[in-house]
Motif scaffolding. Sequence first.
Motif, PDB file in Angstrom:
ATOM      1  N   UNK A  28       0.722  -1.404  -0.082  1.00 23.92           N
ATOM      2  CA  UNK A  28       0.484   0.276   0.523  1.00 23.92           C
ATOM      3  C   UNK A  28       0.764   1.375  -0.330  1.00 23.92           C
ATOM      4  N   UNK A  29       2.037   1.273   0.840  1.00 23.29           N
ATOM      5  CA  UNK A  29       2.874   2.398   0.535  1.00 23.29           C
ATOM      6  C   UNK A  29       3.492   2.572  -0.505  1.00 23.29           C
ATOM      7  N   UNK A  30       3.640   1.554  -1.245  1.00 25.07           N
ATOM      8  CA  UNK A  30       4.468   1.608  -2.470  1.00 25.07           C
ATOM      9  C   UNK A  30       2.757   1.539  -4.052  1.00 25.07           C
ATOM     10  N   UNK A  31       2.280   2.066  -3.306  1.00 21.94           N
ATOM     11  CA  UNK A  31       1.416   1.963  -4.757  1.00 21.94           C
ATOM     12  C   UNK A  31       0.722   3.450  -5.007  1.00 21.94           C
ATOM     13  N   UNK A  32      -0.170   3.955  -5.913  1.00 21.83           N
ATOM     14  CA  UNK A  32      -1.223   4.889  -6.349  1.00 21.83           C
ATOM     15  C   UNK A  32      -1.799   5.667  -5.631  1.00 21.83           C
ATOM     16  N   UNK A  33      -2.328   4.678  -4.272  1.00 18.77           N
ATOM     17  CA  UNK A  33      -3.599   4.846  -2.979  1.00 18.77           C
ATOM     18  C   UNK A  33      -2.198   4.558  -1.933  1.00 18.77           C
ATOM     19  N   UNK A  34      -1.392   5.143  -2.050  1.00 17.95           N
ATOM     20  CA  UNK A  34      -1.124   5.167  -0.417  1.00 17.95           C
ATOM     21  C   UNK A  34      -1.856   4.732   0.946  1.00 17.95           C
ATOM     22  N   UNK A  35      -1.406   4.465   1.743  1.00 11.65           N
ATOM     23  CA  UNK A  35      -1.567   4.102   2.755  1.00 11.65           C
ATOM     24  C   UNK A  35      -2.340   5.250   3.742  1.00 11.65           C
ATOM     25  N   UNK A  36      -3.256   5.962   3.353  1.00 14.63           N
ATOM     26  CA  UNK A  36      -3.733   6.951   4.385  1.00 14.63           C
ATOM     27  C   UNK A  36      -4.470   6.997   5.785  1.00 14.63           C
ATOM     28  N   UNK A  37      -4.819   5.629   6.116  1.00 15.05           N
ATOM     29  CA  UNK A  37      -5.478   5.450   7.562  1.00 15.05           C
ATOM     30  C   UNK A  37      -4.775   5.639   8.650  1.00 15.05           C
ATOM     31  N   UNK A  38      -4.882   6.592   9.810  1.00 14.34           N
ATOM     32  CA  UNK A  38      -3.997   5.935  11.166  1.00 14.34           C
ATOM     33  C   UNK A  38      -4.184   4.970  11.013  1.00 14.34           C
ATOM     34  N   UNK A  39      -2.421   5.039  11.869  1.00 13.17           N
ATOM     35  CA  UNK A  39      -2.690   3.749  12.819  1.00 13.17           C
ATOM     36  C   UNK A  39      -3.638   2.626  13.177  1.00 13.17           C
ATOM     37  N   UNK A  40      -4.782   3.936  14.001  1.00 16.05           N
ATOM     38  CA  UNK A  40      -5.635   3.317  15.038  1.00 16.05           C
ATOM     39  C   UNK A  40      -6.475   3.234  14.177  1.00 16.05           C
ATOM     40  N   UNK A  41      -6.651   3.307  13.046  1.00 17.86           N
ATOM     41  CA  UNK A  41      -7.991   3.190  12.243  1.00 17.86           C
ATOM     42  C   UNK A  41      -8.088   2.013  11.877  1.00 17.86           C
ATOM     43  N   UNK A  42      -6.379   1.364  11.720  1.00 17.18           N
ATOM     44  CA  UNK A  42      -5.787   0.019  10.998  1.00 17.18           C
ATOM     45  C   UNK A  42      -6.455  -1.058  11.811  1.00 17.18           C
ATOM     46  N   UNK A  43      -6.739  -0.579  13.461  1.00 16.69           N
ATOM     47  CA  UNK A  43      -6.389  -1.793  14.518  1.00 16.69           C
ATOM     48  C   UNK A  43      -7.781  -1.676  14.864  1.00 16.69           C
ATOM     49  N   UNK A  44      -8.650  -0.936  13.894  1.00 15.21           N
ATOM     50  CA  UNK A  44     -10.204  -1.345  13.732  1.00 15.21           C
ATOM     51  C   UNK A  44     -11.143  -1.916  13.079  1.00 15.21           C
ATOM     52  N   UNK A  45     -10.331  -2.285  12.001  1.00 17.07           N
ATOM     53  CA  UNK A  45     -10.638  -2.802  10.944  1.00 17.07           C
ATOM     54  C   UNK A  45     -10.407  -4.249  11.091  1.00 17.07           C
ATOM     55  N   UNK A  46     -11.965  -4.735  10.108  1.00 15.88           N
ATOM     56  CA  UNK A  46     -11.620  -6.718  10.462  1.00 15.88           C
ATOM     57  C   UNK A  46     -10.943  -6.794   8.903  1.00 15.88           C
TER      58      UNK A  46
END
Length: 457
Positions: free
Chosen positions: A391-409
């Motif tokens: 995701x970091x290398x993609x055209x759509x970089x990882x925009x989510x706050x790390x705390x949000x990542x932890x809340x996702x399925x």
Amino acid sequence: MALAYVVGQAAGPENCYAVTVDHGFRPESAREARDVCRAMRRLGIRHETRTLEWAAGGIPPIQRLEEVARQRRYAELAGVCQERGICAVLTGHHAGDQAETFLFRLLRQSGVYGLAGMCVQAAFPVAPWADGGPSASGPVVVRPLLTFGKAALYKICRDRGIQWHEDASNRDTRIRRNRLREVIAAAGADGAKSPFSAPALLEVCGAMQRHRLFVNREVAALLAAHARFRAELGVVELADTAETERRLPRWAWNAALRERVLASIVGWVSCRDHPPELAHLRRLEQAITRFYSSEHSQRPGAPVVAAGVAMYPPTAGHMWLLCRQPPRPGEIGPQTGLPLGATALWDGRLLVRVCARPGRVRAEGLTWSVCSLHDAMRRWPECIAAQRAALRRSDRPLELHRAVQSTLPVVFASTDGGAVVFALGRPMAGSPEAAGLDVSVCARRGTALPDAGEVVA
């Protein structure tokens, strides 16, 4: 029973479907449900009974009995709505119930919103996901009898020869609402006009409803202009644009409206049936006003957690962010062995659906499961790390706050021991299983703005 007769006459019995939820708390409840079934048959209304099952020792204590029973009841009704394509659930709440609700909330020191009581129409507490997909709206709850006194409902039944049953548990004074009912009844029996009589309570309740309706419209306009609801993540972003002379964003100028903006967002993010407590909202408000005070440092501040929601202050290029409080390890249990096309309510907030793309994957016997990021990291640490890197290398970089990542399925398909197909809010990079499956995630409350309006009695 009066509700069934009135609605059947107004809409036509062929357009009605009655459901009795037998909680199983009383030995006579099954017989009463059968009586209701016969009465509905005489009215020409289709009917079914849903009986709740309780595990050994699962019936809650008397102090929580009403709350838990309500949750179970609405969950059962949600299933009926999904199965039958029902868009509105009508309940028999009447003026006496409204007066009790007002007094109950007054004792809990509720504000205007609580003292306004029940709306004639409101969002369903448990929104089933219709076959239309994550954007499909759930049913609504309609309370058409809120202006009817109980005596008027008795008269309808007597005049039409309709039998009804009185729930014996309504006389159990160990339940607070029943004690309040007795107070209101005693006040009404007094010849003098008591402030605790039903008419007096309803008069104040009506005034609060008019205030709430006005505030709702103002809040809806602020949310539409300054908030971004990201249903696929279950998070909300609030604008950080401050007016020079005010130092606060437009949505935060008025203290009362700011409180309701935050209450709407917290309720939407947490998906809890009850509104957040005022003390929790005050904590969030204080953090916002401190952020814009003259002593505010330009360094990012720490998040504030209240009512199960974490609020992160804005940073360069980002707005205020409100998301679910980062879960503790093991707090969110996995759901396993789900068939393709099924929908899972995950963490009580997010609806997750997995479907096979036609001709892209062999669906026979294939199931899917969903778990938390914490559990996925324990099972597939290299896989998750590779997804982050991709995701970091993609055209759509990882925009989510790390705390949000932890809340996702995290979704994985049960093939060859389980392969991750969806993580960090995106399809898994380079996964052949992900290429053959469609994963949809949506907030349980859908994409509509909360508190955009209401119907009051």
